[in-house]
Design a protein around this motif. Structure first.
Motif, PDB file in Angstrom:
ATOM      1  N   ASN A 168     -19.343  41.644 -10.855  1.00  0.00           N
ATOM      2  CA  ASN A 168     -20.348  41.320 -11.874  1.00  0.00           C
ATOM      3  C   ASN A 168     -21.749  41.743 -11.417  1.00  0.00           C
ATOM      4  OD1 ASN A 168     -18.473  40.160 -13.599  1.00  0.00           O
ATOM      5  ND2 ASN A 168     -18.712  38.124 -12.719  1.00  0.00           N
ATOM      6  N   ALA A 169     -22.022  41.547 -10.123  1.00  0.00           N
ATOM      7  CA  ALA A 169     -23.343  41.882  -9.590  1.00  0.00           C
ATOM      8  C   ALA A 169     -23.574  43.387  -9.542  1.00  0.00           C
ATOM      9  CB  ALA A 169     -23.512  41.287  -8.191  1.00  0.00           C
ATOM     10  N   MET A 170     -22.484  44.165  -9.527  1.00  0.00           N
ATOM     11  CA  MET A 170     -22.614  45.615  -9.406  1.00  0.00           C
ATOM     12  C   MET A 170     -22.538  46.344 -10.738  1.00  0.00           C
ATOM     13  SD  MET A 170     -20.471  46.477  -5.935  1.00  0.00           S
ATOM     14  CE  MET A 170     -20.885  48.222  -6.037  1.00  0.00           C
ATOM     15  N   THR A 171     -22.376  45.612 -11.831  1.00  0.00           N
ATOM     16  CA  THR A 171     -22.364  46.280 -13.138  1.00  0.00           C
ATOM     17  C   THR A 171     -23.735  46.903 -13.397  1.00  0.00           C
ATOM     18  OG1 THR A 171     -22.974  44.216 -14.233  1.00  0.00           O
ATOM     19  CG2 THR A 171     -20.622  44.750 -14.121  1.00  0.00           C
ATOM     20  N   THR A 172     -23.732  48.011 -14.109  1.00  0.00           N
ATOM     21  CA  THR A 172     -24.980  48.737 -14.354  1.00  0.00           C
ATOM     22  C   THR A 172     -25.733  48.139 -15.529  1.00  0.00           C
ATOM     23  OG1 THR A 172     -23.993  50.762 -13.503  1.00  0.00           O
ATOM     24  CG2 THR A 172     -25.979  50.994 -14.844  1.00  0.00           C
ATOM     25  N   HIS A 183     -31.785  42.199 -13.139  1.00  0.00           N
ATOM     26  CA  HIS A 183     -30.373  42.455 -13.418  1.00  0.00           C
ATOM     27  C   HIS A 183     -29.739  41.243 -14.109  1.00  0.00           C
ATOM     28  CE1 HIS A 183     -26.090  43.236 -12.656  1.00  0.00           C
ATOM     29  NE2 HIS A 183     -26.437  44.504 -12.496  1.00  0.00           N
ATOM     30  N   PRO A 184     -28.926  41.460 -15.179  1.00  0.00           N
ATOM     31  CA  PRO A 184     -28.353  40.347 -15.953  1.00  0.00           C
ATOM     32  C   PRO A 184     -27.552  39.359 -15.106  1.00  0.00           C
ATOM     33  CG  PRO A 184     -28.015  42.415 -17.108  1.00  0.00           C
ATOM     34  CD  PRO A 184     -28.580  42.764 -15.768  1.00  0.00           C
ATOM     35  N   PHE A 185     -26.897  39.829 -14.044  1.00  0.00           N
ATOM     36  CA  PHE A 185     -26.128  38.925 -13.190  1.00  0.00           C
ATOM     37  C   PHE A 185     -27.009  37.785 -12.693  1.00  0.00           C
ATOM     38  CE2 PHE A 185     -24.966  37.558  -8.898  1.00  0.00           C
ATOM     39  CZ  PHE A 185     -23.674  37.117  -9.099  1.00  0.00           C
ATOM     40  N   PHE A 186     -28.206  38.130 -12.236  1.00  0.00           N
ATOM     41  CA  PHE A 186     -29.119  37.114 -11.705  1.00  0.00           C
ATOM     42  C   PHE A 186     -29.845  36.391 -12.832  1.00  0.00           C
ATOM     43  CE2 PHE A 186     -28.782  40.330  -8.319  1.00  0.00           C
ATOM     44  CZ  PHE A 186     -28.283  39.526  -7.312  1.00  0.00           C
ATOM     45  N   LYS A 187     -30.233  37.110 -13.862  1.00  0.00           N
ATOM     46  CA  LYS A 187     -31.017  36.499 -14.939  1.00  0.00           C
ATOM     47  C   LYS A 187     -30.235  35.394 -15.643  1.00  0.00           C
ATOM     48  CE  LYS A 187     -34.131  37.705 -18.704  1.00  0.00           C
ATOM     49  NZ  LYS A 187     -34.775  38.813 -19.441  1.00  0.00           N
ATOM     50  N   THR A 188     -28.960  35.645 -15.967  1.00  0.00           N
ATOM     51  CA  THR A 188     -28.161  34.634 -16.675  1.00  0.00           C
ATOM     52  C   THR A 188     -27.915  33.412 -15.799  1.00  0.00           C
ATOM     53  OG1 THR A 188     -26.119  35.762 -15.997  1.00  0.00           O
ATOM     54  CG2 THR A 188     -27.023  36.311 -18.157  1.00  0.00           C
ATOM     55  N   PRO A 235     -33.700  27.782 -10.286  1.00  0.00           N
ATOM     56  CA  PRO A 235     -34.230  28.739  -9.310  1.00  0.00           C
ATOM     57  C   PRO A 235     -33.416  28.879  -8.029  1.00  0.00           C
ATOM     58  CG  PRO A 235     -35.526  26.737  -9.284  1.00  0.00           C
ATOM     59  CD  PRO A 235     -34.581  26.604 -10.434  1.00  0.00           C
ATOM     60  N   ILE A 236     -32.465  27.974  -7.793  1.00  0.00           N
ATOM     61  CA  ILE A 236     -31.617  28.071  -6.603  1.00  0.00           C
ATOM     62  C   ILE A 236     -30.170  27.857  -7.031  1.00  0.00           C
ATOM     63  CG2 ILE A 236     -31.056  27.063  -4.359  1.00  0.00           C
ATOM     64  CD1 ILE A 236     -33.963  26.299  -4.048  1.00  0.00           C
ATOM     65  N   PHE A 237     -29.313  28.838  -6.759  1.00  0.00           N
ATOM     66  CA  PHE A 237     -27.901  28.697  -7.134  1.00  0.00           C
ATOM     67  C   PHE A 237     -27.016  29.368  -6.088  1.00  0.00           C
ATOM     68  CE2 PHE A 237     -29.224  32.695  -9.104  1.00  0.00           C
ATOM     69  CZ  PHE A 237     -28.158  33.545  -8.849  1.00  0.00           C
TER      70      PHE A 237
END
Length: 474
Positions: free
Chosen positions: A48-52, A59-64, A71-73
């Motif tokens: 998921n983190a490597m999707t373009t 990057h959407p992986f982090f934003k969602t 702020p911490i997950f």
């Protein structure tokens, strides 16, 4: 009977797998873990983190996950449990606790590619040594006294070559320019006479950093290791030649580190080879991506390009000799140029995170980060935060006139922070400013195709950025 035995084995296997998955998704902790998900065993949430993502935004992986968990997950990337932090106060605290609560850390794929052992990874004296000699050859003093005119000369030559071509893919072309210049001045590598295309081999390595380090033929990681061996073989041969042939000495980085091998016990041949490997890699990739991004941003913001051009053309008009080289005083006077560089670095987020490893259990906001876990300080989120930067996705170099320096220090870290800041930070800024200076005073350019952002989550360009250059004198 055999059917019963088979059924029992299936039940045991299912029970074991279920228990394993449950343990993976619910790691042990002396307290309450930060919210989040660990994904699938071993793989975690790496895919998921490597999707373009085709956006300048986070990057959407982090934003969602930031929107969902705060702020911490927690997550799992490349086989490691990770806590992601975008909390400026906590991040600042972490950087103050180097060697006490946390130590510098890298993901497994990175440490295996660069052969960074646990002993080296956490050794402050070794990092201080490498940073010290890197500053000797890339720091402000060397830039002022030696490198600035050499950088300008290389940029002039490169842009002249680009202008003779129908079009240039500037990300790759910038990588070649930057790598060859850095390798020439640090280790004496001559790209024109060498049969090995080192810049191309280094470019291939980048894509493996978030991959599972599985050395299986056909995988990107396996191919990366083969390229690494070719590079390190060449570096090893160069090191041996320097140590046995005094007439080859150039007074560069390679000379200094090879000479110090007789004084410092930790400087084994293997260590020096991989130190050279790491320094060469760090010296070109981030800047080439920012150069490419600058073309796109300036094309979309003509007012910024106009002011950038005016500032740099004014430098030429104020010289007694318009054809003289860029001086250090002139570089320091390029206020708007440096603002353009900062704003491009902020939006580019070429190195989207800094990594540390928890040496002890760390309490934070009612949660506990277990000892041994990786902590990812998500600098990309800080640099795109609306709490710090108004309209954070907007390219606005003028914002840097009014930003508080203390706020900037906690939220703008394109080259790391404090004692761990990249030794090449000023070198990178000077190269970028010099490139822009020559570009806007001597050339016009047109985007032929491309310029589409492609984060995965590192900054890239899906179709490249293909530019046509034209000399202003024509």
């Amino acid at each position: 009977m055999w059917a019963a035995v088979g059924l029992s084995l299936v039940v045991l296997l299912v029970t074991y797998i279920t228990h394993w998955i449950t343990q993976w998704r619910n790691p042990k902790c002396n307290g309450v873990l930060p919210p989040g998900s660990m994904g699938w065993p071993l793989v975690g949430e790496t895919l998921n983190a490597m999707t373009t993502s085709y956006s300048i935004d986070l990057h959407p992986f982090f934003k969602t996950r930031l929107q969902k968990y705060g702020p911490i997950f927690r997550t799992s990337l490349a086989g490691k449990p990770v806590v992601v932090s975008t909390d400026p106060k906590f991040n600042s605290y972490l950087f103050q606790q180097e060697g006490k609560l946390v130590e510098l850390w890298y993901l497994d794929s990175f440490t295996k590619i660069f052969k960074i052992s646990d002993e080296v990874n956490g050794a402050d004296n070794i990092h201080k040594y490498i940073r010290s000699i890197a500053l000797n050859h890339l720091g402000a003093g060397t830039l002022k006294e030696k490198l600035l005119p050499l950088i300008e000369k290389r940029v002039v030559k490169t842009l002249a070559s680009w202008s003779s071509q129908e079009s240039v893919e500037v990300k790759q072309a910038s990588s070649v320019m930057l790598f060859n210049f850095g390798a020439e001045n640090l280790i004496g590598y001559d790209a024109e006479t060498s049969s090995d295309n080192l810049s191309e081999k280094f470019s291939k390595i980048l894509s493996t950093f978030l991959s599972i380090p599985l050395n299986v033929p056909g995988t990107a990681y396996h191919n990366c290791l083969k390229d690494r061996e070719k590079i390190t073989t060449l570096l090893r041969d160069m090191l041996k030649k320097r140590r046995t042939s005094p007439d080859t000495h150039r007074g560069d980085f390679l000379d200094q580190i090879s000479s110090d091998m007789d004084k410092e016990k930790f400087l084994s041949e293997d260590f020096v080879v991989y130190a050279l490997f790491g320094v060469l890699f760090a010296g070109y990739h981030p800047i080439s991506s920012i150069m490419a991004l600058a073309f796109s941003l300036l094309a979309e913001h003509p007012a910024a390009l106009e002011e950038l051009t005016a500032e740099n053309e004014a430098l030429l008009k104020n010289r007694e000799n318009p054809n003289s080289s860029l001086t250090w005083d002139e570089y320091k006077s390029m206020t708007f140029t440096r603002q353009v560089v900062n704003e491009t670095l902020r939006l580019g987020n070429v190195a989207p995170a800094l990594f540390r490893r928890a040496l002890k259990d760390i309490p934070v906001n009612g949660f506990t980060i277990p000892a041994g876990w990786t902590i990812m300080v998500l600098t990309s989120a800080l640099q795109l935060s609306p709490n710090t930067f108004t309209d954070p996705l907007e390219f606005n170099p003028w914002r840097w006139k009014d930003l508080d320096s203390l706020v900037v220090s906690k939220n703008f870290m394109p080259f790391g922070r404090g004692s761990r800041q990249c030794a090449g930070a000023e070198y990178s800024r000077v190269f970028l400013a010099t490139f822009l200076h020559v570009l806007v005073t001597k050339y016009r350019w047109t985007t032929i195709k491309g310029a589409r952002i492609a984060r995965s989550p590192m900054l890239g360009f899906g179709d490249g950025i293909h530019i046509k250059f034209e000399d202003k004198k024509n």
